[in-house]
Scaffold this motif. Structure first.
Motif, mmCIF file in Angstrom:
data_model
loop_
_atom_site.group_PDB
_atom_site.id
_atom_site.type_symbol
_atom_site.label_atom_id
_atom_site.label_comp_id
_atom_site.label_asym_id
_atom_site.label_seq_id
_atom_site.Cartn_x
_atom_site.Cartn_y
_atom_site.Cartn_z
ATOM 1 N N ASP A 152 -26.307 14.151 -59.319
ATOM 2 C CA ASP A 152 -25.657 12.952 -59.906
ATOM 3 C C ASP A 152 -26.401 11.835 -59.011
ATOM 4 N N LEU A 153 -26.040 10.713 -59.509
ATOM 5 C CA LEU A 153 -26.578 9.511 -58.826
ATOM 6 C C LEU A 153 -26.474 9.507 -57.378
ATOM 7 N N LEU A 154 -25.477 9.674 -56.774
ATOM 8 C CA LEU A 154 -25.256 9.827 -55.234
ATOM 9 C C LEU A 154 -26.249 10.655 -54.545
ATOM 10 N N THR A 155 -26.130 11.913 -54.867
ATOM 11 C CA THR A 155 -27.062 12.891 -54.226
ATOM 12 C C THR A 155 -28.520 12.533 -54.516
ATOM 13 N N THR A 156 -29.078 11.975 -55.635
ATOM 14 C CA THR A 156 -30.121 11.565 -55.747
ATOM 15 C C THR A 156 -30.629 10.378 -54.727
ATOM 16 N N CYS A 186 -29.426 9.879 -51.909
ATOM 17 C CA CYS A 186 -29.464 10.282 -50.630
ATOM 18 C C CYS A 186 -30.687 11.006 -50.412
ATOM 19 N N LEU A 187 -31.244 11.671 -51.365
ATOM 20 C CA LEU A 187 -32.462 12.528 -51.331
ATOM 21 C C LEU A 187 -33.507 11.676 -51.114
ATOM 22 N N ALA A 188 -33.524 10.491 -52.151
ATOM 23 C CA ALA A 188 -34.716 9.735 -52.086
ATOM 24 C C ALA A 188 -34.795 8.528 -51.158
ATOM 25 N N SER A 189 -33.793 8.354 -50.509
ATOM 26 C CA SER A 189 -33.747 6.915 -49.476
ATOM 27 C C SER A 189 -34.125 7.683 -48.190
ATOM 28 N N ILE A 190 -34.712 6.578 -47.224
ATOM 29 C CA ILE A 190 -35.207 6.885 -45.879
ATOM 30 C C ILE A 190 -34.235 6.104 -44.839
ATOM 31 N N ALA A 191 -33.306 5.389 -45.684
ATOM 32 C CA ALA A 191 -32.149 4.955 -44.625
ATOM 33 C C ALA A 191 -31.361 5.883 -43.968
ATOM 34 N N PRO A 192 -30.876 5.346 -42.799
ATOM 35 C CA PRO A 192 -30.024 6.278 -41.913
ATOM 36 C C PRO A 192 -28.657 6.738 -42.955
ATOM 37 N N LEU A 193 -28.271 7.679 -42.459
ATOM 38 C CA LEU A 193 -27.069 7.953 -43.617
ATOM 39 C C LEU A 193 -25.841 8.743 -42.534
ATOM 40 N N ALA A 194 -24.802 8.218 -42.902
ATOM 41 C CA ALA A 194 -23.489 8.947 -42.300
ATOM 42 C C ALA A 194 -22.593 9.257 -43.297
ATOM 43 N N ILE A 195 -21.643 10.247 -43.055
ATOM 44 C CA ILE A 195 -20.737 10.851 -43.882
ATOM 45 C C ILE A 195 -19.372 10.560 -43.098
ATOM 46 N N ALA A 196 -18.334 10.338 -43.650
ATOM 47 C CA ALA A 196 -16.791 10.472 -43.317
ATOM 48 C C ALA A 196 -16.231 11.686 -44.042
ATOM 49 N N PRO A 197 -16.239 12.600 -43.567
ATOM 50 C CA PRO A 197 -15.685 13.763 -44.340
ATOM 51 C C PRO A 197 -13.872 13.513 -44.665
ATOM 52 N N ALA A 198 -13.431 13.915 -45.602
ATOM 53 C CA ALA A 198 -12.215 13.860 -46.061
ATOM 54 C C ALA A 198 -11.693 14.939 -46.784
ATOM 55 N N MET A 199 -10.920 15.852 -46.349
ATOM 56 C CA MET A 199 -10.457 17.024 -47.192
ATOM 57 C C MET A 199 -9.280 17.752 -46.472
ATOM 58 N N ASN A 200 -8.782 18.845 -47.068
ATOM 59 C CA ASN A 200 -7.621 19.653 -46.595
ATOM 60 C C ASN A 200 -8.174 20.517 -45.350
ATOM 61 N N GLN A 201 -7.228 20.522 -44.351
ATOM 62 C CA GLN A 201 -7.772 21.144 -43.285
ATOM 63 C C GLN A 201 -8.400 22.521 -43.147
ATOM 64 N N ALA A 202 -7.703 23.314 -44.210
ATOM 65 C CA ALA A 202 -8.505 24.629 -44.134
ATOM 66 C C ALA A 202 -9.838 24.437 -44.826
ATOM 67 N N MET A 203 -9.953 23.693 -45.656
ATOM 68 C CA MET A 203 -11.480 23.191 -46.405
ATOM 69 C C MET A 203 -12.344 22.727 -45.072
ATOM 70 N N TRP A 204 -11.718 21.988 -44.202
ATOM 71 C CA TRP A 204 -12.850 21.624 -43.206
ATOM 72 C C TRP A 204 -12.952 22.532 -42.201
ATOM 73 N N ALA A 205 -12.259 23.551 -41.825
ATOM 74 C CA ALA A 205 -12.400 24.766 -40.911
ATOM 75 C C ALA A 205 -13.118 25.746 -41.695
ATOM 76 N N ASP A 206 -13.290 25.815 -42.712
ATOM 77 C CA ASP A 206 -14.110 26.881 -43.566
ATOM 78 C C ASP A 206 -15.284 27.042 -42.966
ATOM 79 N N ALA A 207 -15.889 28.085 -42.730
ATOM 80 C CA ALA A 207 -17.235 28.334 -42.202
ATOM 81 C C ALA A 207 -18.175 27.972 -43.088
ATOM 82 N N ASN A 208 -18.070 27.882 -44.689
ATOM 83 C CA ASN A 208 -19.031 27.212 -45.406
ATOM 84 C C ASN A 208 -19.342 25.946 -45.106
ATOM 85 N N THR A 209 -18.079 25.082 -44.798
ATOM 86 C CA THR A 209 -18.008 23.570 -44.719
ATOM 87 C C THR A 209 -18.828 23.360 -43.583
#
Length: 400
Positions: free
Chosen positions: A106-110, A112-135
């Protein structure tokens, strides 16, 4: 004081109930002087409308990777090159997984892949999804491979009723984190309005009264002010110069045009620099048609133009006001007289009788004069002198 003056922030918004906080985040970034562009995923549009974010950011909102109009100019690549920093807020578990695995579907992931700018993320999800090993594995991969900064999440009650880690950080906390990524400079948080170049005072539709100013000094000052962290309005008469990056350019023709533009920007101006060579007089009347040659002599009645810098300096709560004095004799003496008579805070004097400097030259030599100091700067490139002048201004503001 925290400032993001002239910083380019690309805000990515993904699908999640925390997307409602993004509106306040855009408002807070704009309030600190940042330029903001928003990119949304399809999921994000289910929680907040692009129109809301366009109104708050002042820029079109981007969301389609295959937008024919945008991609005609390689829109996603241009967006990737534009920002000083990318922030994804909220960043869903799905987005984190796709980015960690190098997907550009999609546009956003593209971007992020194409930019050399610094990148930060602010995660937001259910507490179980946050704790999941895959995440957690995906987060570790992003931090190791792309040096992605992870801001948050916070702990508390969630929309689903669960309590725990997973809430997106509040907008003010994210703004504070962004502020830490940028050096605060000498004019950070200040708005500077600069006039530059000549004015043209019409005699008829073909002829006008003007002067030899090239605008180079004013344009150099605009670039130096941006580099010092300021937001810059550049109000210029007819010149052929390229606009410095991140400068808001306003083109005008006559003294009255320039006067009107100055006073339109003045309420938000902290520093005013009058570098333009404004015509002191204009024809009392302007002919509607070209004046034909009729005799060996011709007289044109002239009337005074408004004195822009004196008018600025006379306003209540005036900005720090800097004038220029282009003189041919007793340069310092005349400049000091103008400093006092026009109620200026600083004046920059130069000798325009020296053909190697001043009008149309790449170089200049100036005397910076205040109410209790006078500093000479010999012949040098105008951009170098502009940086010197800007630092003089910054030092004066610190002592006020």
């Amino acid at each position: 004081m925290l400032s993001l003056s002239n910083k380019r922030i690309l805000l990515g918004i993904t699908g999640g109930i925390a997307a409602y906080k993004s509106a306040e985040l855009v408002r807070a970034l704009k309030g600190l002087g940042a330029q903001v562009r928003v990119v949304m995923t399809d999921g994000a549009k289910e929680f907040i409308t692009p129109l809301t974010l366009q109104a708050l950011s002042g820029n079109p909102v981007h969301h389609s990777l295959l937008d024919p109009e945008a991609e005609a100019g390689m829109g996603h690549i241009e967006l990737a090159k534009w920002p000083d920093h990318i922030l994804i807020a909220p960043a869903s578990a799905n987005f984190i997984a796709r980015l960690a695995n190098g997907m550009g579907d999609d546009l956003l992931t593209t971007i992020c892949l194409a930019s050399i700018a610094p990148l930060a993320i602010a995660p937001a999800m259910n507490q179980a999804m946050w704790a999941d090993a895959n995440t957690q594995n995906n987060l570790q991969k992003l931090q190791e491979l792309k040096k992605v900064k992870v801001w948050g999440p916070a702990s508390g009650e969630q929309a689903c009723g669960d309590v725990g880690l997973g809430r997106m950080l509040d907008p003010q906390d994210l703004v504070a984190e962004l502020g830490k990524q940028f050096e605060q400079k000498s004019l950070s948080g200040k708005t500077v309005t600069i006039t530059a170049g000549p004015t043209r005072e019409a005699i008829d539709p073909v002829r006008y009264i003007s002067n030899h100013s090239s605008g180079k000094m004013g344009f150099a000052l605009a670039q130096a002010a941006v580099e010092a962290g300021a937001n810059v309005n550049l109000i210029c008469g007819p010149v052929t110069l390229a606009t410095p990056e991140r400068v808001n350019r306003i083109d005008v023709e006559s003294c009255q045009n320039m006067y009107d533009a100055v006073f339109e920007t003045l309420p938000n101006t902290d520093i005013f620099i009058g570098a333009a060579a404004v015509a002191d007089y204009r024809p009392a009347t302007t002919a509607d048609h070209k004046i034909k040659k009729q005799s060996d002599a011709m007289s044109i009645e002239l009337v005074r133009n408004p004195d822009i810098i004196s008018s600025v300096a006379a306003t209540e709560n005036k900005p720090f006001t800097v004038g220029f004095a282009a003189e041919t004799q007793d340069v310092s003496g005349y400049a000091k007289g103008k400093l006092i008579s026009k109620n200026l805070d600083m004046i920059i004097a130069n000798d325009v009788s020296d053909k190697s400097i001043g009008f149309n030259s790449e170089d200049n030599a100036v005397v910076v004069i205040g109410h209790n100091y006078e500093t000479s700067h010999g012949k040098a490139n105008k951009y170098h002198l502009a940086r010197v002048i800007v630092e003089h201004i910054a030092e004066c503001l610190e002592t006020q």
